[in-house]
Design a protein around this motif. Structure first.
Motif, PDB file in Angstrom:
ATOM      1  N   GLY A 241       8.363   1.680  -6.683  1.00  0.00           N
ATOM      2  CA  GLY A 241       7.568   1.100  -5.600  1.00  0.00           C
ATOM      3  C   GLY A 241       7.486  -0.414  -5.635  1.00  0.00           C
ATOM      4  O   GLY A 241       7.692  -1.088  -4.618  1.00  0.00           O
TER       5      GLY A 241
ATOM      6  N   TRP B 248       0.824  -1.217   0.000  1.00  0.00           N
ATOM      7  CA  TRP B 248       0.000   0.000   0.000  1.00  0.00           C
ATOM      8  C   TRP B 248       0.859   1.270   0.000  1.00  0.00           C
ATOM      9  O   TRP B 248       0.775   2.083  -0.930  1.00  0.00           O
ATOM     10  CB  TRP B 248      -0.949  -0.051   1.195  1.00  0.00           C
ATOM     11  CG  TRP B 248      -1.942   1.062   1.266  1.00  0.00           C
ATOM     12  CD1 TRP B 248      -2.185   2.031   0.336  1.00  0.00           C
ATOM     13  CD2 TRP B 248      -2.852   1.313   2.348  1.00  0.00           C
ATOM     14  NE1 TRP B 248      -3.171   2.869   0.757  1.00  0.00           N
ATOM     15  CE2 TRP B 248      -3.602   2.451   1.993  1.00  0.00           C
ATOM     16  CE3 TRP B 248      -3.115   0.696   3.562  1.00  0.00           C
ATOM     17  CZ2 TRP B 248      -4.593   2.981   2.834  1.00  0.00           C
ATOM     18  CZ3 TRP B 248      -4.099   1.209   4.387  1.00  0.00           C
ATOM     19  CH2 TRP B 248      -4.818   2.340   4.025  1.00  0.00           C
ATOM     20  N   PRO B 249       1.731   1.493   1.002  1.00  0.00           N
ATOM     21  CA  PRO B 249       2.520   2.739   0.978  1.00  0.00           C
ATOM     22  C   PRO B 249       3.604   2.754  -0.098  1.00  0.00           C
ATOM     23  O   PRO B 249       3.859   3.801  -0.700  1.00  0.00           O
ATOM     24  CB  PRO B 249       3.135   2.787   2.384  1.00  0.00           C
ATOM     25  CG  PRO B 249       3.189   1.365   2.822  1.00  0.00           C
ATOM     26  CD  PRO B 249       1.993   0.702   2.214  1.00  0.00           C
TER      27      PRO B 249
ATOM     28  N   TYR C 122      -4.155   4.786  -4.408  1.00  0.00           N
ATOM     29  CA  TYR C 122      -4.364   4.746  -2.953  1.00  0.00           C
ATOM     30  C   TYR C 122      -5.612   3.948  -2.601  1.00  0.00           C
ATOM     31  O   TYR C 122      -5.588   3.061  -1.734  1.00  0.00           O
ATOM     32  CB  TYR C 122      -4.489   6.171  -2.417  1.00  0.00           C
ATOM     33  CG  TYR C 122      -4.785   6.248  -0.930  1.00  0.00           C
ATOM     34  CD1 TYR C 122      -3.748   6.244  -0.003  1.00  0.00           C
ATOM     35  CD2 TYR C 122      -6.096   6.337  -0.473  1.00  0.00           C
ATOM     36  CE1 TYR C 122      -4.021   6.318   1.354  1.00  0.00           C
ATOM     37  CE2 TYR C 122      -6.375   6.397   0.882  1.00  0.00           C
ATOM     38  CZ  TYR C 122      -5.334   6.387   1.794  1.00  0.00           C
ATOM     39  OH  TYR C 122      -5.611   6.449   3.135  1.00  0.00           O
TER      40      TYR C 122
ATOM     41  N   ALA D  49       1.823   2.878  -3.688  1.00  0.00           N
ATOM     42  CA  ALA D  49       1.018   4.096  -3.805  1.00  0.00           C
ATOM     43  C   ALA D  49       1.889   5.350  -3.884  1.00  0.00           C
ATOM     44  O   ALA D  49       1.551   6.307  -4.586  1.00  0.00           O
ATOM     45  CB  ALA D  49       0.052   4.195  -2.623  1.00  0.00           C
ATOM     46  N   ASN D  50       3.021   5.349  -3.171  1.00  0.00           N
ATOM     47  CA  ASN D  50       3.860   6.548  -3.103  1.00  0.00           C
ATOM     48  C   ASN D  50       5.028   6.561  -4.069  1.00  0.00           C
ATOM     49  O   ASN D  50       5.642   7.607  -4.290  1.00  0.00           O
ATOM     50  CB  ASN D  50       4.393   6.720  -1.673  1.00  0.00           C
ATOM     51  CG  ASN D  50       3.288   7.022  -0.681  1.00  0.00           C
ATOM     52  OD1 ASN D  50       2.374   7.792  -0.973  1.00  0.00           O
ATOM     53  ND2 ASN D  50       3.356   6.394   0.492  1.00  0.00           N
ATOM     54  N   PHE D  51       5.370   5.414  -4.630  1.00  0.00           N
ATOM     55  CA  PHE D  51       6.538   5.346  -5.507  1.00  0.00           C
ATOM     56  C   PHE D  51       6.200   4.719  -6.858  1.00  0.00           C
ATOM     57  O   PHE D  51       6.926   3.876  -7.368  1.00  0.00           O
ATOM     58  CB  PHE D  51       7.668   4.557  -4.828  1.00  0.00           C
ATOM     59  CG  PHE D  51       8.152   5.159  -3.544  1.00  0.00           C
ATOM     60  CD1 PHE D  51       9.088   6.176  -3.550  1.00  0.00           C
ATOM     61  CD2 PHE D  51       7.666   4.710  -2.324  1.00  0.00           C
ATOM     62  CE1 PHE D  51       9.541   6.734  -2.360  1.00  0.00           C
ATOM     63  CE2 PHE D  51       8.106   5.262  -1.137  1.00  0.00           C
ATOM     64  CZ  PHE D  51       9.048   6.289  -1.145  1.00  0.00           C
ATOM     65  N   SER D  52       5.072   5.117  -7.406  1.00  0.00           N
ATOM     66  CA  SER D  52       4.652   4.630  -8.721  1.00  0.00           C
ATOM     67  C   SER D  52       4.404   5.818  -9.642  1.00  0.00           C
ATOM     68  O   SER D  52       4.003   6.900  -9.185  1.00  0.00           O
ATOM     69  CB  SER D  52       3.375   3.787  -8.616  1.00  0.00           C
ATOM     70  OG  SER D  52       3.601   2.607  -7.883  1.00  0.00           O
TER      71      SER D  52
END
Length: 536
Positions: free
Chosen positions: A234, A210-211, A387, A214-217
């Motif tokens: 990610g 999830w993190p 997300y 979601a944050n590195f894509s």
């Protein structure tokens, strides 16, 4: 759970013809030990008598430190078995965006690897023992998962997915056999509870993905356009994390926990002395003692003629000749033939193969693409962000945990047992899949998928328990391998179907749901109920 007497009986639990058991009768207790699933009409009487002696000895040793340690280290196999099919689903959107390939290809590569792993390691467990397979599979997963994080293109990624899956495919056929062969009959329900690790595998994978994803894509919605490696790390971080976790599991298995070879496996190979030694080592580890003596097993062999002419012939052989003969006899077809030795046993084995095959098609057809499906459906509903997609995946994973615990309770209910619980949970899984097509909002779709996640975890918990319970120890690895192979063969069909089907439509869901309904009916036809009975 049925009550039992754990006191040590004064005589061997061998039985006469008037004391035979039908697989459909209510379970009884013989000399303080749960009765077995099979009767002398179903399985070799000599093996049956020796298995009962070992069951009694293991019951006497009890559920102690060694068995609880096994609950943890074999649980790693359940964890990996659910984690890695989920991994390929979790990394599907970002890898498709970066490499611009058809999504089913990675599932196809994975399922080919799972097929090879299930067949190779499962059969191998009956040939060279449980320990080798147990100690290698997790390392294979770790090595190739870490290598996959550096994939320069989708061809490399698919290849590494196939290779790590060779390790994944061998976990449950081996680990379920190991756990079942060391726990006392009074605690066999824990084999169902072990599926909580299966649920944890999905949950941990989803929480980590999830993190990271979601944050590195990259933010592109067009595969292959404006999505370089530098802005799409990610999924690589995710594979590195999961690969490192598998490496930690391997260290705990190989260096921290000392696994003994299964006493029932050794007994099935005619190594009575070693089987008794293992029982005493387990008793010592549990800080207790066992009264089992090698003469208890040797007496059964003597009555069965094993110490007769065959033994005289072997005495004239050199040690080298004996070693060669032993190696050659390992690779015969007896392990397969034994699973079909009687009409009732053949019927049971055939139904288990059919069940695994049907579920092997339905489950990946739906669940392997659930992240991709939720993403596309969510986009239709106006909330298909990365997300939201991975948040929903975490919610689905959390729901699966209590399902595993409920399965452990339900299988011990006399009115349900293994068969009833398996049938009900499988049918409900199909029903919830079908009704999910009626969702007209993102929350409704998530709700139906939560129900599906719950019942499917119950279903798999029972399926993974009843299958090894219905195979005798000497052929259990092969039986697990055959059912797992059927599961993987039909699993390969799922991505092939997906290559020619519209994954954003409801067609794959209708197919998967219908298959689960059929499988639920077939579960009721199983001729043996293993609730309250000792495995052999």
């Amino acid at each position: 759970m049925a009550e039992h007497d754990t006191k040590k009986p004064s005589e061997s639990p061998t039985r006469g013809d008037d004391d035979k058991v039908s697989g459909l009768d209510e379970p009884t207790h013989v000399h303080g030990v749960f009765d077995s699933v099979y009767s002398e009409e179903t399985i070799d009487a000599q093996y049956l008598a020796k298995a009962r002696i070992l069951n009694e000895a293991i019951q006497d040793v009890g559920m102690g430190r060694y068995q609880w340690g096994l609950f943890i280290v074999t649980g790693f196999g359940w964890f990996a078995d659910n984690l890695w099919p989920i991994v390929t689903g979790l990394i599907l959107p970002p890898t498709v965006n970066e490499f611009n390939f058809k999504p089913p290809f990675i599932k196809l590569g994975q399922n080919v690897g799972l097929l090879v792993g299930a067949a190779f390691w499962g059969v191998g467990a009956d040939i060279w023992g449980r320990k080798i397979s147990f100690n290698i599979t997790m390392l294979i997963i770790a090595v190739f998962a870490l290598a996959a994080a550096g994939s320069p293109n989708w061809h490399a990624l698919v290849s590494f997915a196939a290779l790590w899956s060779v390790g994944v495919g061998g976990n449950l056929p081996v680990d379920s056999a190991i756990f079942l062969e060391f726990i006392p009959a009074s605690h066999q329900y824990l084999l169902t509870i072990l599926s909580i690790w299966w649920a944890f595998g999905q949950l941990i994978g989803s929480l980590v993905a999830w993190p990271l994803i979601a944050n590195f894509s990259c933010a592109t919605t067009t595969p292959g356009v404006d999505c370089p490696k530098s802005s799409n790390m990610g999924w690589r971080y995710f594979l590195i994390t999961m690969g490192a976790l598998m490496f930690l599991f391997w260290i705990l298995r190989f260096f921290v926990f000392k696994l003994y070879e299964s006493p029932k496996y050794l007994m099935g190979k005619g190594q009575n002395t070693k089987a008794v030694e293992v029982v005493h080592k387990v008793a010592e580890y549990n800080r207790t003692t066992s009264n089992l003596d090698v003469s208890d097993l040797d007496k059964v062999d003597a009555r069965g003629g094993e110490a007769g002419s065959d033994a005289e012939d072997k005495k004239d052989e050199t040690h080298a000749q004996q070693a060669i003969r032993r190696q050659l006899t390992k690779f015969d077809s007896n392990h397969v033939k034994s699973l079909f030795a009687s009409r009732k046993l053949a019927y049971s084995t055939s139904l288990l193969i059919i069940l695994w095959a049907l579920i092997g098609l339905a489950f990946p057809l739906y669940n392997s693409f659930v992240t991709y499906y939720l993403s596309t459906r969510g986009a239709d509903f106006g909330d298909g962000s990365v997300y939201i997609t991975y948040r929903n995946q975490v919610i689905l994973s959390v729901i699966g945990v209590p399902g595993a615990l409920l399965a452990g309770y339900m299988v011990e209910l006399p009115i349900l047992g293994r068969r009833g619980t398996l049938s009900i949970s499988t049918v409900l899984t199909g029903v919830f899949i079908l009704v999910s097509t009626t969702a007209r909002s993102s929350n409704a779709l998530l709700g139906w998928n939560c129900a599906y996640s719950f019942t499917s975890n119950v279903m798999y918990g029972v399926l993974y328990a009843i299958t090894p319970e219905l195979f005798p120890t000497k052929d259990r690895g092969t039986g697990n391998a055959i059912t797992a192979t059927a599961n993987r063969i039909f699993g390969i069909m799922a991505p092939i179907i997906a290559l020619y089907a519209d994954l954003t439509s409801s067609v794959p869901i209708f197919i998967a749901g219908a298959i689960f309904l059929v499988a639920g009916v077939i579960a009721l036809l199983l001729p043996f109920e293993s609730r309250g009975r000792a495995s052999l």
